[in-house]
Write a protein that holds these residues in place. Structure first.
Motif, PDB file in Angstrom:
ATOM      1  N   UNK A   1      76.163  72.056  13.506  1.00 14.86           N
ATOM      2  CA  UNK A   1      75.352  71.614  14.642  1.00 14.86           C
ATOM      3  C   UNK A   1      76.225  71.080  15.768  1.00 14.86           C
ATOM      4  N   UNK A   2      77.315  70.406  15.417  1.00 12.27           N
ATOM      5  CA  UNK A   2      78.238  69.903  16.438  1.00 12.27           C
ATOM      6  C   UNK A   2      78.854  71.066  17.210  1.00 12.27           C
ATOM      7  N   UNK A   3      79.247  72.114  16.498  1.00 12.18           N
ATOM      8  CA  UNK A   3      79.801  73.286  17.161  1.00 12.18           C
ATOM      9  C   UNK A   3      78.816  73.927  18.119  1.00 12.18           C
ATOM     10  N   UNK A   4      77.560  73.888  17.758  1.00 11.37           N
ATOM     11  CA  UNK A   4      76.515  74.521  18.565  1.00 11.37           C
ATOM     12  C   UNK A   4      76.321  73.839  19.918  1.00 11.37           C
ATOM     13  N   UNK A   5      76.715  72.576  20.032  1.00 12.53           N
ATOM     14  CA  UNK A   5      76.450  71.811  21.252  1.00 12.53           C
ATOM     15  C   UNK A   5      77.214  72.319  22.461  1.00 12.53           C
ATOM     16  N   UNK A   6      78.230  73.182  22.255  1.00 10.85           N
ATOM     17  CA  UNK A   6      78.932  73.736  23.416  1.00 10.85           C
ATOM     18  C   UNK A   6      78.000  74.617  24.248  1.00 10.85           C
ATOM     19  N   UNK A   7      76.899  75.075  23.641  1.00  5.21           N
ATOM     20  CA  UNK A   7      75.946  75.938  24.342  1.00  5.21           C
ATOM     21  C   UNK A   7      74.717  75.186  24.847  1.00  5.21           C
TER      22      UNK A   7
ATOM     23  N   UNK B   1      63.213  70.004  27.538  1.00  8.08           N
ATOM     24  CA  UNK B   1      64.364  70.897  27.414  1.00  8.08           C
ATOM     25  C   UNK B   1      65.301  70.429  26.303  1.00  8.08           C
ATOM     26  N   UNK B   2      65.486  69.120  26.212  1.00  4.39           N
ATOM     27  CA  UNK B   2      66.343  68.570  25.167  1.00  4.39           C
ATOM     28  C   UNK B   2      65.768  68.840  23.785  1.00  4.39           C
ATOM     29  N   UNK B   3      64.484  68.615  23.623  1.00  8.26           N
ATOM     30  CA  UNK B   3      63.836  68.832  22.334  1.00  8.26           C
ATOM     31  C   UNK B   3      63.885  70.309  21.930  1.00  8.26           C
ATOM     32  N   UNK B   4      63.741  71.196  22.904  1.00 10.71           N
ATOM     33  CA  UNK B   4      63.799  72.634  22.611  1.00 10.71           C
ATOM     34  C   UNK B   4      65.199  73.040  22.181  1.00 10.71           C
ATOM     35  N   UNK B   5      66.206  72.475  22.847  1.00 18.00           N
ATOM     36  CA  UNK B   5      67.584  72.777  22.455  1.00 18.00           C
ATOM     37  C   UNK B   5      67.882  72.264  21.054  1.00 18.00           C
ATOM     38  N   UNK B   6      67.436  71.066  20.750  1.00 17.02           N
ATOM     39  CA  UNK B   6      67.668  70.499  19.428  1.00 17.02           C
ATOM     40  C   UNK B   6      66.981  71.332  18.344  1.00 17.02           C
ATOM     41  N   UNK B   7      65.781  71.806  18.640  1.00 12.75           N
ATOM     42  CA  UNK B   7      65.063  72.645  17.679  1.00 12.75           C
ATOM     43  C   UNK B   7      65.807  73.962  17.444  1.00 12.75           C
ATOM     44  N   UNK B   8      66.374  74.518  18.519  1.00 12.24           N
ATOM     45  CA  UNK B   8      67.127  75.760  18.392  1.00 12.24           C
ATOM     46  C   UNK B   8      68.393  75.556  17.558  1.00 12.24           C
ATOM     47  N   UNK B   9      69.046  74.406  17.747  1.00 12.25           N
ATOM     48  CA  UNK B   9      70.241  74.086  16.962  1.00 12.25           C
ATOM     49  C   UNK B   9      69.877  73.942  15.482  1.00 12.25           C
ATOM     50  N   UNK B  10      68.777  73.238  15.218  1.00 10.28           N
ATOM     51  CA  UNK B  10      68.350  73.027  13.832  1.00 10.28           C
ATOM     52  C   UNK B  10      67.950  74.334  13.162  1.00 10.28           C
TER      53      UNK B  10
END
Length: 255
Positions: A102-108, A122-131
Motif C-alpha cells: 500500500x505504501x508503494x501504491x501512494x506514488x500514484x 477523492x481521498x476516500x476513493x483513492x484509499x479504496x482503490x489502494x485497498x
C-alpha cells in the motif's frame, strides 16, 4: 523489438577521484528483459542508483520515454515509471506485507495533506482503490496468504517477492531488479523466472542485475556487461557469454 524506452549516453559517475562509471551508453527497448552483469565492483548497482536518482551523474545523461531524467529525485523518477528493488532488501520490516504494498501504491495518489485531513471524496476513493489493488499484487507475486504477516518475519524468498510487489504497485513501465534471485534456492529461482516472464507479458520492461548466469541466459533478450565501470560487451546472452573480454573479466584470463 520496438522503440527504445530508456536511453543512456556518455554517463559518468565519480566518487572523489574514483571513476565508478565511464562513458556508459546503451538503450533498452520496450517489452524486453535487459540484463546487466559484471564481476563484483563492476559498477552495476552504481548504474542502477544513477538511473533511479539516488546518485546524480557527473557527465552524460539518460532519458525515459523520450524525457530527460538526469537530475530528478528518486520519487520523481518513480512517478515517471521506473520502479526498482534493492540488492539488500529494504522493506518496512515492522509493517505487514499488505502495508508495504500500500505504501508503494501512494506514488500514484493525488490527495494531499488537506485531503487526508478532511477525508474528501477523492481521498476516500483513492484509499479504496489502494485497498483493492494491494492484495491483487500480493496474489500476483504468489504471496497472497502472507498479506497480514509482518514483513521481517517472512521467509527470505517471500521478502524478495514482496519487494517486487511493492515496486509493481507504482505502476512502472520499467521494473529494475537488483539481484532478485540472491539467496534463493533452485525452486524459488524457477518461480522467480516464471514471475519475470509474467511481468514482461503484462507489458512491463525489465532491467535485471543478476549473478545467476543460468537465469540470465534463460530470460534476458540482451545483456550489457560492465567491468571496472566501463562497458565491455553488449548483445544476446549467448554471444556475450563467448566474448573474450567477458571471459577475461570473470575468469581473469583470455578465452
Amino acid at each position: 523489438m520496438s522503440e527504445a524506452l530508456l536511453e543512456c549516453a556518455g554517463l559518468d559517475k565519480r566518487f572523489g577521484g574514483v571513476l565508478a562509471l565511464a562513458e556508459i551508453g546503451f538503450s533498452i527497448h520496450r517489452g524486453e528483459i535487459y540484463g546487466l552483469i559484471g564481476p563484483n565492483g563492476a559498477g552495476k548497482t552504481t548504474l542502477f542508483n544513477t538511473l533511479t536518482g539516488i546518485y546524480p551523474c557527473d557527465a552524460g545523461g539518460f532519458s525515459f520515454a523520450g524525457e530527460p531524467l538526469a537530475g530528478l529525485r528518486p520519487d520523481q523518477i518513480a512517478a515517471r515509471g521506473i520502479a526498482r528493488t534493492f540488492q539488500n532488501i529494504r522493506l518496512f520490516g515492522n509493517l505487514s506485507a499488505m502495508d508495504n504494498v500500500m505504501i508503494g501504491r501512494h506514488v500514484r495518489t493525488r490527495a494531499g495533506v488537506f485531503g487526508a485531513i478532511l477525508r474528501t471524496r477523492a481521498t476516500l476513493e483513492e484509499e479504496a482503490a489502494i485497498e483493492k489493488r494491494s492484495p491483487e499484487l500480493l496474489g500476483y507475486v504468489g504471496i497472497a496468504a502472507r498479506a497480514n504477516d509482518v514483513a521481517r518475519q517472512l521467509p527470505y524468498g517471500d521478502q524478495r517477492r514482496l519487494e517486487i510487489a511493492r515496486a509493481l504497485a507504482t505502476e512502472p513501465k520499467l521494473l529494475a531488479l537488483d539481484e532478485p534471485a540472491a539467496g534463493m534456492n533452485a525452486t524459488e529461482t524457477l518461480e522467480l523466472e516464471k514471475l519475470l516472464q509474467r511481468v514482461r507479458a503484462d507489458c512491463i520492461t525489465i532491467l535485471l542485475i543478476e549473478h545467476d548466469m543460468k537465469l540470465v541466459m534463460r530470460v534476458c533478450d540482451r545483456v550489457l556487461v560492465l567491468d571496472y565501470g566501463r562497458k565491455i560487451a553488449e548483445g544476446p546472452p549467448r554471444e556475450v557469454q563467448c566474448d573474450p573480454r567477458v571471459v577475461e573479466a570473470y575468469l581473469g584470463g583470455a578465452a
